[in-house]
Design an enzyme around this catalytic site. Structure first.
Site, short mmCIF file in Angstrom:
data_model
loop_
_atom_site.label_atom_id
_atom_site.label_comp_id
_atom_site.label_asym_id
_atom_site.label_seq_id
_atom_site.Cartn_x
_atom_site.Cartn_y
_atom_site.Cartn_z
N ASP A 285 -3.28 2.61 -5.72
CA ASP A 285 -2.18 2.66 -4.76
C ASP A 285 -2.00 1.42 -3.91
OD1 ASP A 285 -4.56 3.08 -3.43
OD2 ASP A 285 -3.74 4.57 -2.05
N GLU A 286 -2.68 0.34 -4.22
CA GLU A 286 -2.47 -0.88 -3.43
C GLU A 286 -2.73 -2.12 -4.26
OE1 GLU A 286 -5.24 -1.61 -0.22
OE2 GLU A 286 -6.70 -0.23 -1.08
N ASP B 173 0.85 -1.19 0.00
CA ASP B 173 0.00 0.00 0.00
C ASP B 173 0.89 1.24 0.00
OD1 ASP B 173 -2.16 1.66 0.16
OD2 ASP B 173 -2.61 1.26 2.26
#
Length: 403
Positions: free
Chosen positions: A120-121, A27
């Site tokens: 983003d993850e 993350d």
């Protein structure tokens, strides 16, 4: 876990299963805000909030802003009350997508088994890659962390575990720049005293429902009678019981990252009245939102598709501050996109869709703003009634209007 026997660092620990764990969750740390701070060094020590307008919601708050209480999905007016000195920046999703691509390019060199959850993850399965890379998954991930910070100027946190659920929790234990592991042997004891909302999909309504029968910690759920949980939460109760024991059989599936969910309809006769088009749009939004809920995803981008009698296709998109899986929000945005089109034009087709998904089950109901949460609760209840009694069991006011 204990301090590292080699250096005794307070941020470095030794874990007996570290060499065998292979499922990771990565993350990016306050991703959007971190990109803006990297690109503008004058923002480095300032509280930064990514969002738009006083009536909007916070998309991301940097760690400095979070110290004042600002957080994602919070109404902007509330965040600015808590953090009045914040620098507010409108999101630049084109830029964030490019940085996400650069990060995923590095991930692709490690393994093809990558399941993105959002920009983003991602979950990563490094099983069987030791011989290929000459290093354990833990070593490869530590190198990846350093490489991303060196080459891209962003930091990430990593969780390593035997399954996706535990890896996700581990990645949140030591942010930013964190690297944490949860092993199978310690999973149940680690989870026991945690509040129930640490489990994926457990939002305020489920917390309250569980509290009514005396279940307030993950350990309470692990020790609970299965019939009690099933009576209270249906199949969801069984799922929570397994998670409370640290069990998660889901695989890291690259194909699960669906690109879009959409629905469309072609008219027998071309339509040009705005009201008629909206009446056709609502059931499409219901269909898309229901599919998103069934797949456990929420879309960050809403789309409207229109086709004119000469077969030209017009597609309009809007990025949402908060991901949605409700017909209410999708319809509201699609209707606004439709209202921006020139009046009087005739159309032979209309469609609605969602894309750029996040895992709603993993993020939990608390990812949504209050209005979205209420709509989600209502639409989920309608799903259940229609599933039991048929599609005509519940007809909304908007659907009645179109009859």
């Amino acid at each position: 876990m204990a301090r590292c026997p080699a250096c005794a660092s307070p941020r470095t620990v030794f874990h007996e299963e570290l060499g065998t764990l292979s499922i990771a969750h990565m993350d990016c740390d306050a991703f959007y805000a971190s990109v803006e701070k990297r690109d503008d060094p004058s923002l480095r020590d300032l509280p930064v909030i990514i969002g738009g307008g006083k009536r909007g919601v916070v998309t991301t708050a940097c760690y400095i802003a979070r110290m004042s209480g600002a957080k994602s999905a919070m109404p902007m007016f509330k965040a600015l009350k808590l953090c009045p000195d914040a620098v507010v920046i409108k999101p630049n999703f084109a830029k964030y997508k490019e940085e996400s691509r650069r990060i995923h390019e590095k991930l692709d060199r490690l393994t093809p088994l990558i399941q993105p959850l959002s920009l983003d993850e991602a979950w990563i399965d490094l099983t069987g890659t030791e011989r290929l890379h000459g290093a354990t998954p833990a070593q490869m991930l530590a190198r990846l962390q350093a490489e991303i910070e060196r080459d891209i100027g962003l930091t990430v946190s990593v969780g390593l575990a035997p399954n996706k659920f535990l890896a996700k929790i581990a990645s949140e234990l030591d942010k930013p720049r964190g690297f944490s592991a949860i092993g199978a042997a310690e999973a149940q004891s680690f989870l026991a005293n945690k509040p129930v909302n640490i489990l994926p999909g457990v939002g305020p309504a489920t917390v309250a429902s569980l509290a009514e029968i005396g279940l307030r910690t993950v350990g309470d759920i692990a020790a609970a009678d299965l019939k009690l949980l099933a009576n209270r939460l249906g199949s969801g109760g069984m799922r929570l019981h397994r998670l409370a024991h640290g069990q998660d059989s889901r695989i890291v599936d690259p194909d699960q990252a669906r690109k879009t969910i959409s629905a469309e309809t072609t008219f027998n006769d071309d339509l040009h009245k705005r009201e008629d088009l909206e009446d056709e749009l609502w059931p499409l939004c219901e269909k898309v939102a229901k599919q998103a809920r069934q797949e456990g995803v929420a879309g960050r981008v809403a789309t409207l598709k229109l086709r004119t009698p000469d077969f030209k296709i017009h597609t309009r998109r809007r990025t949402l501050a908060v991901p949605t899986q409700t017909a209410r929000t999708l319809f509201q945005v699609a209707r606004e996109l439709l209202s921006a089109e020139p009046r009087g034009l005739a159309y032979r087709l209309i469609g609605a869709g969602l894309t750029e998904f996040v895992d709603a089950d993993t993020a939990g109901a608390d990812m949504f703003a209050d209005e979205e949460r209420r709509a989600l609760k209502s639409e989920t209840a309608i799903d259940a009634l229609r599933g039991k009694f048929g599609a005509a069991a519940v007809v909304t006011g908007r659907a009645l209007k179109g009859r």
